[in-house]
Design a protein around this motif. Structure first.
Motif, mmCIF file in Angstrom:
data_model
loop_
_atom_site.group_PDB
_atom_site.id
_atom_site.type_symbol
_atom_site.label_atom_id
_atom_site.label_comp_id
_atom_site.label_asym_id
_atom_site.label_seq_id
_atom_site.Cartn_x
_atom_site.Cartn_y
_atom_site.Cartn_z
ATOM 1 N N ALA A 37 0.830 -1.205 0.000
ATOM 2 C CA ALA A 37 0.000 0.000 0.000
ATOM 3 C C ALA A 37 0.864 1.255 0.000
ATOM 4 O O ALA A 37 0.580 2.212 -0.727
ATOM 5 N N ASP A 38 1.922 1.255 0.803
ATOM 6 C CA ASP A 38 2.835 2.399 0.837
ATOM 7 C C ASP A 38 3.523 2.601 -0.509
ATOM 8 O O ASP A 38 3.662 3.726 -0.988
ATOM 9 N N ILE A 39 3.938 1.503 -1.134
ATOM 10 C CA ILE A 39 4.590 1.581 -2.445
ATOM 11 C C ILE A 39 3.619 2.132 -3.484
ATOM 12 O O ILE A 39 3.976 3.008 -4.282
ATOM 13 N N PHE A 40 2.395 1.644 -3.462
ATOM 14 C CA PHE A 40 1.408 2.114 -4.430
ATOM 15 C C PHE A 40 1.085 3.587 -4.206
ATOM 16 O O PHE A 40 0.931 4.357 -5.163
ATOM 17 N N PHE A 41 1.012 4.031 -2.959
ATOM 18 C CA PHE A 41 0.780 5.439 -2.634
ATOM 19 C C PHE A 41 1.911 6.293 -3.195
ATOM 20 O O PHE A 41 1.666 7.333 -3.819
ATOM 21 N N GLU A 42 3.151 5.854 -2.989
ATOM 22 C CA GLU A 42 4.308 6.579 -3.519
ATOM 23 C C GLU A 42 4.258 6.649 -5.043
ATOM 24 O O GLU A 42 4.619 7.659 -5.643
ATOM 25 N N TYR A 43 3.809 5.579 -5.673
ATOM 26 C CA TYR A 43 3.672 5.552 -7.135
ATOM 27 C C TYR A 43 2.657 6.599 -7.594
ATOM 28 O O TYR A 43 2.906 7.326 -8.556
ATOM 29 N N LEU A 44 1.528 6.679 -6.905
ATOM 30 C CA LEU A 44 0.511 7.676 -7.266
ATOM 31 C C LEU A 44 1.055 9.099 -7.106
ATOM 32 O O LEU A 44 0.762 9.977 -7.918
ATOM 33 N N LEU A 45 1.867 9.322 -6.074
ATOM 34 C CA LEU A 45 2.513 10.627 -5.901
ATOM 35 C C LEU A 45 3.489 10.907 -7.038
ATOM 36 O O LEU A 45 3.494 12.003 -7.614
ATOM 37 N N LEU A 46 4.303 9.930 -7.371
ATOM 38 C CA LEU A 46 5.306 10.073 -8.421
ATOM 39 C C LEU A 46 4.663 10.413 -9.771
ATOM 40 O O LEU A 46 5.169 11.245 -10.522
ATOM 41 N N LYS A 47 3.538 9.793 -10.063
ATOM 42 C CA LYS A 47 2.844 10.009 -11.332
ATOM 43 C C LYS A 47 1.912 11.226 -11.293
ATOM 44 O O LYS A 47 1.196 11.491 -12.251
ATOM 45 N N CYS A 48 1.943 11.942 -10.170
ATOM 46 C CA CYS A 48 1.117 13.158 -9.992
ATOM 47 C C CYS A 48 -0.375 12.866 -10.114
ATOM 48 O O CYS A 48 -1.156 13.726 -10.548
ATOM 49 N N VAL A 49 -0.770 11.660 -9.751
ATOM 50 C CA VAL A 49 -2.184 11.311 -9.716
ATOM 51 C C VAL A 49 -2.814 11.930 -8.471
ATOM 52 O O VAL A 49 -3.968 12.341 -8.479
ATOM 53 N N ILE A 50 -2.023 12.015 -7.404
ATOM 54 C CA ILE A 50 -2.476 12.611 -6.154
ATOM 55 C C ILE A 50 -1.410 13.582 -5.648
ATOM 56 O O ILE A 50 -0.255 13.516 -6.058
ATOM 57 N N ASP A 51 -1.823 14.484 -4.770
ATOM 58 C CA ASP A 51 -0.922 15.373 -4.043
ATOM 59 C C ASP A 51 -1.061 15.020 -2.575
ATOM 60 O O ASP A 51 -2.173 14.827 -2.087
ATOM 61 N N GLU A 52 0.058 14.953 -1.886
ATOM 62 C CA GLU A 52 0.006 14.598 -0.474
ATOM 63 C C GLU A 52 -0.265 15.847 0.355
ATOM 64 O O GLU A 52 0.409 16.851 0.230
ATOM 65 N N GLU A 53 -1.301 15.765 1.181
ATOM 66 C CA GLU A 53 -1.608 16.828 2.135
ATOM 67 C C GLU A 53 -1.628 16.196 3.502
ATOM 68 O O GLU A 53 -2.197 15.147 3.705
ATOM 69 N N MET A 54 -0.967 16.837 4.437
ATOM 70 C CA MET A 54 -0.912 16.320 5.791
ATOM 71 C C MET A 54 -2.170 16.741 6.538
ATOM 72 O O MET A 54 -2.649 17.858 6.393
#
Length: 57
Positions: A37-54
């Motif tokens: 799940a963490d790897i897939f989340f990082e992938y989505l960030l890398l591909k700019c599918v999502i933006d991380e907001e704290m």
């Protein structure tokens, strides 16, 4: 097309991955599912599918 807010819960994603792997004949550990799940989340960030907001808190 406008922006859309999407919330990604990595714990929910890990649970989904765990169930899907079991249905496909794999026997993952909980830790392995969390890592995936963490790897897939990082992938989505890398591909700019999502933006991380704290979260505030």
């Amino acid at each position: 097309m406008g922006e859309m807010e999407v919330y990604i819960d990595t714990e929910e994603m890990a649970s989904f991955i765990f169930r899907e792997l079991i249905e496909r004949g794999f026997v993952p550990s909980e830790d392995e599912s969390n890592e995936l799940a963490d790897i897939f989340f990082e992938y989505l960030l890398l591909k700019c599918v999502i933006d991380e907001e704290m979260e505030d808190g």
